[in-house]
Scaffold this active site. Structure first.
Site, PDB file in Angstrom:
ATOM      1  N   GLU A 186      41.799  27.700  -9.862  1.00 54.57           N
ATOM      2  CA  GLU A 186      41.878  28.923 -10.657  1.00 54.57           C
ATOM      3  C   GLU A 186      42.865  29.861  -9.993  1.00 54.57           C
ATOM      4  OE1 GLU A 186      38.385  30.968 -12.762  1.00 54.57           O
ATOM      5  OE2 GLU A 186      38.713  32.136 -10.945  1.00 54.57           O
ATOM      6  N   GLY A 187      43.885  30.218 -10.719  1.00 52.12           N
ATOM      7  CA  GLY A 187      44.855  31.176 -10.210  1.00 52.12           C
ATOM      8  C   GLY A 187      44.931  32.345 -11.165  1.00 52.12           C
ATOM      9  N   ASP A 244      57.921  28.466  -5.905  1.00 54.68           N
ATOM     10  CA  ASP A 244      56.578  28.662  -5.366  1.00 54.68           C
ATOM     11  C   ASP A 244      56.121  27.417  -4.598  1.00 54.68           C
ATOM     12  OD1 ASP A 244      54.328  30.189  -4.880  1.00 54.68           O
ATOM     13  OD2 ASP A 244      53.386  29.793  -6.812  1.00 54.68           O
TER      14      ASP A 244
HETATM   15  P1  ADP Z   1      48.475  27.889 -10.911  1.00 56.28           P
HETATM   16  O1  ADP Z   1      49.681  28.258 -11.684  1.00 56.28           O
HETATM   17  O2  ADP Z   1      47.246  28.574 -11.392  1.00 56.28           O
HETATM   18  O3  ADP Z   1      48.666  27.981  -9.431  1.00 56.28           O
HETATM   19  P2  ADP Z   1      48.658  25.005 -10.560  1.00 56.28           P
HETATM   20  O4  ADP Z   1      49.447  24.168 -11.500  1.00 56.28           O
HETATM   21  O5  ADP Z   1      49.246  25.238  -9.215  1.00 56.28           O
HETATM   22  O6  ADP Z   1      48.245  26.349 -11.286  1.00 56.28           O
HETATM   23  O7  ADP Z   1      47.220  24.346 -10.354  1.00 56.28           O
HETATM   24  C1  ADP Z   1      46.221  24.993  -9.586  1.00 56.28           C
HETATM   25  C2  ADP Z   1      45.469  23.956  -8.777  1.00 56.28           C
HETATM   26  O8  ADP Z   1      44.876  22.984  -9.654  1.00 56.28           O
HETATM   27  C3  ADP Z   1      46.329  23.150  -7.828  1.00 56.28           C
HETATM   28  O9  ADP Z   1      46.505  23.819  -6.585  1.00 56.28           O
HETATM   29  C4  ADP Z   1      45.534  21.885  -7.674  1.00 56.28           C
HETATM   30  O10 ADP Z   1      44.469  22.060  -6.747  1.00 56.28           O
HETATM   31  C5  ADP Z   1      44.921  21.703  -9.058  1.00 56.28           C
HETATM   32  N1  ADP Z   1      45.779  20.817  -9.877  1.00 56.28           N
HETATM   33  C6  ADP Z   1      46.819  21.171 -10.659  1.00 56.28           C
HETATM   34  N2  ADP Z   1      47.370  20.113 -11.248  1.00 56.28           N
HETATM   35  C7  ADP Z   1      46.653  19.040 -10.841  1.00 56.28           C
HETATM   36  C8  ADP Z   1      46.727  17.626 -11.092  1.00 56.28           C
HETATM   37  N3  ADP Z   1      47.630  17.105 -11.925  1.00 56.28           N
HETATM   38  N4  ADP Z   1      45.831  16.818 -10.466  1.00 56.28           N
HETATM   39  C9  ADP Z   1      44.903  17.333  -9.663  1.00 56.28           C
HETATM   40  N5  ADP Z   1      44.772  18.642  -9.387  1.00 56.28           N
HETATM   41  C10 ADP Z   1      45.633  19.486  -9.957  1.00 56.28           C
HETATM   42 MG    MG Z   2      49.818  26.870  -8.104  1.00 55.48          MG
END
Ligand code: ADP
Ligand code: MG
Length: 526
Positions: free
Chosen positions: A66-67, A177
């Site tokens: 969750e971001g 990022d």
């Molecule tokens: P945000 O923009 O909210 O940072 P992210 O794309 O970085 O979103 O995803 C947040 C988190 O979700 C990642 O740090 C990771 O832990 C998990 N995550 C995202 N994509 C995947 C994936 N394809 N497989 C497993 N975990 C994922």
């Molecule tokens: Mg991220």
């Protein structure tokens, strides 16, 4: 489920409410057992309601991330034949700008799916809710494994990160990022994936069409130019946002949005030296990012570089008219040219961030830099790379920095060995973890003497002394067994590569392609 890639937009409502459906097939109990937190359960139900077509295809099991701008869920998809497939569903916040969303998707579809860059399987939209479905990669929490990695694993990690960066840079994508939570690592399977193109921008010759819009100079320009002609790569096509949607997005002022224009991410210096509300409204939450991954653990993170702002005075000035430049990302990973708002930023900024990751891996400290604003981050860089060197490099990209106190550059090997707890005389690791009172940052190097003032268009010099990270976390000692393998003889090549990544001058900083050919990786093949 279809085996081919496809975008599903506004599918017919063939969904029955989740609870009824689960009750009907007798799986409600099992479903409830898999959900640990009531809040997560609610979120999942809400997601099914917001994007009903998901219910036809997936069982959403858990929230894994969750971001500020998204929530990521683990789901399973049952194909007609074959085993259950694990899928990551990224639900973007409804206030994300349509162009921003489409650009993120285009990065994944055009550049993703190979060379450690995450690909995309499906995309769903219902009204303003967008969900990107990606292959799920189970991964470790960087902090949990940091001190248990063998030196060889660190080499492999960096090599694979450069592979991903080379790939996206070839497409003219600047990720902006790069940090461990956006580079997924499955230690057991030796799999890696660069994710999260939510802040990506294009180089001047980017091959990602939509990044050209993301880069545009003003919000107004973006709003008026981007009608609905969106071009998606790799067999995926979708209709773009309607002009009405764009207008709505452009005129909504109260909602939190991902930055999509340079103008939006301009720093506003507040009276207390922190960013004002405009900057904050588009800033990604830096420390609030939660990771729900099963391997992750909550622990007290301790930055390797701590600055006490309350002792003596040393002033640093960036003497320049305030410029509009992209500066999204996470302060501790931002390159000097980002921190000083240099308008011409290139793929080199990702290489700097990769250098900061490497610094963590070599020193066993994460986060290495913990800064809540750009000036603190710049001061921390100076402490490692030297004030004179930073000032000189800044000149090459048109920035003037004044610093009343000279801080010498540190020897990277000595610094990392000290932080890792290696006594240089007896090459043996201190299994108690990194020393909490590290001499590298004591009075000797005057890291305490860092109060900073930025002069720019907005003059608040009297009040803008940054008060510092007074509430920074306690030192973290890794619970995992410290891995000694290879750490007693780290080759000079490692520090040479680190030095080239943390080159203060973006023009001479090593590229991803060059890094892969660096002697540090001599026996590794692409
Ligand atoms: P945000 O923009 O909210 O940072 P992210 O794309 O970085 O979103 O995803 C947040 C988190 O979700 C990642 O740090 C990771 O832990 C998990 N995550 C995202 N994509 C995947 C994936 N394809 N497989 C497993 N975990 C994922
Ligand atoms: Mg991220």
């Amino acid at each position: 489920m279809e085996a081919s890639l496809g975008i599903h937009m506004d599918e017919p409502m063939s969904f029955s409410p989740l609870r009824d459906r689960l009750q009907a097939d007798g799986s409600l109990k099992k479903y409830e057992q898999t959900i640990k937190l009531p809040g997560v359960k609610k979120d999942i139900e809400k997601l099914y309601e917001a994007v009903p077509q998901l219910g036809n295809l997936f069982k959403i099991k858990d929230k894994i991330g969750e971001g500020t701008f998204s929530s990521v869920y683990l789901a399973t998809a049952q194909l007609k034949v074959g085993p259950e497939e694990k899928i990551a569903l990224k639900h973007l916040i409804p206030t994300s700008h349509p162009i921003r969303i489409a650009a993120e998707l285009q990065c994944l579809t055009v550049a993703g799916g190979q060379d450690n860059v995450m690909g995309v399987k499906y995309c769903f939209r219902k009204n303003d809710h967008v969900v990107i479905a990606m292959p799920y990669l189970e991964h470790e929490s960087f902090l949990d494994i940091l001190n248990s990695l063998s030196f060889q694993e660190v080499r492999e990690y960096m090599f694979n990160l450069f592979k991903a960066l080379k790939r996206i840079h070839q497409f003219g994508i600047v990720h902006r990022d790069v940090k461990p939570s956006n580079f997924l690592y499955n230690r057991h399977l030796k799999k890696y994936a660069l994710v999260d193109f939510g802040l990506a921008q294009g180089t001047h010759d980017t091959k990602i069409e939509l990044l050209k819009f993301v880069q545009s100079e003003t919000q107004q320009a973006s709003c008026s130019q981007n009608k609905s002609h969106l071009v998606m790569g790799n067999k995926i096509s979708t209709s773009g946002p309607t002009p009405k949607e764009l207008d709505q997005q452009c005129t909504t002022k109260t909602s939190v949005k991902r930055p999509y224009t340079n103008a939006q991410i301009q720093i506003k210096q507040g009276k207390d030296g922190k960013e004002g509300s405009v900057g904050l409204s588009v800033q990604r939450s830096v420390f609030g990012e939660r990771n729900f991954n099963i391997h992750s653990s909550i622990s007290h993170e301790s930055p390797a570089v701590k600055i006490n702002f309350n002792i003596t005075y040393s002033y640093l000035f960036i003497v320049r008219r305030q410029q509009v430049a992209p500066r999204a990302g996470t302060p501790g990973f931002r390159a000097p040219e980002v921190l000083t708002k240099c308008p011409n930023q290139t793929t080199a900024i990702d290489m700097w961030s990769a250098g900061v990751i490497f610094l963590s891996l070599l020193s066993g400290r994460y986060p290495f830099y913990k800064a809540s604003d750009d000036l603190t981050a710049l001061a921390q860089i100076m402490i490692i790379r030297g004030s004179r060197e930073t000032i000189q490099a800044a000149k090459t990209f048109g920035k003037s920095i004044l610093c009343s106190k000279e801080v010498p550059a540190q020897d990277l090997r000595k610094l990392c060995e000290r932080l890792r707890g290696i006594d240089p005389n007896t090459p043996k690791l201190n299994t108690q973890g990194p020393a909490s009172q590290d001499p590298a940052f004591s009075e000797k190097t005057d890291c305490k003497a860092s109060n900073f003032v930025q002069t720019s268009q907005v003059q608040h010099s009297g009040n803008s002394l940054y008060k510092g990270d007074s509430n920074s976390c306690e030192d973290h000692f890794d619970e995992f067994t410290t891995n000694l393998e290879g750490w007693d003889e780290v080759p000079d090549e490692a520090y040479d590569l680190l030095d080239k990544l943390l080159d203060l001058n973006p023009a001479s900083r090593i590229t991803a392609e060059e890094a892969l050919l660096h002697p540090f990786f001599k026996d590794m093949s692409l």
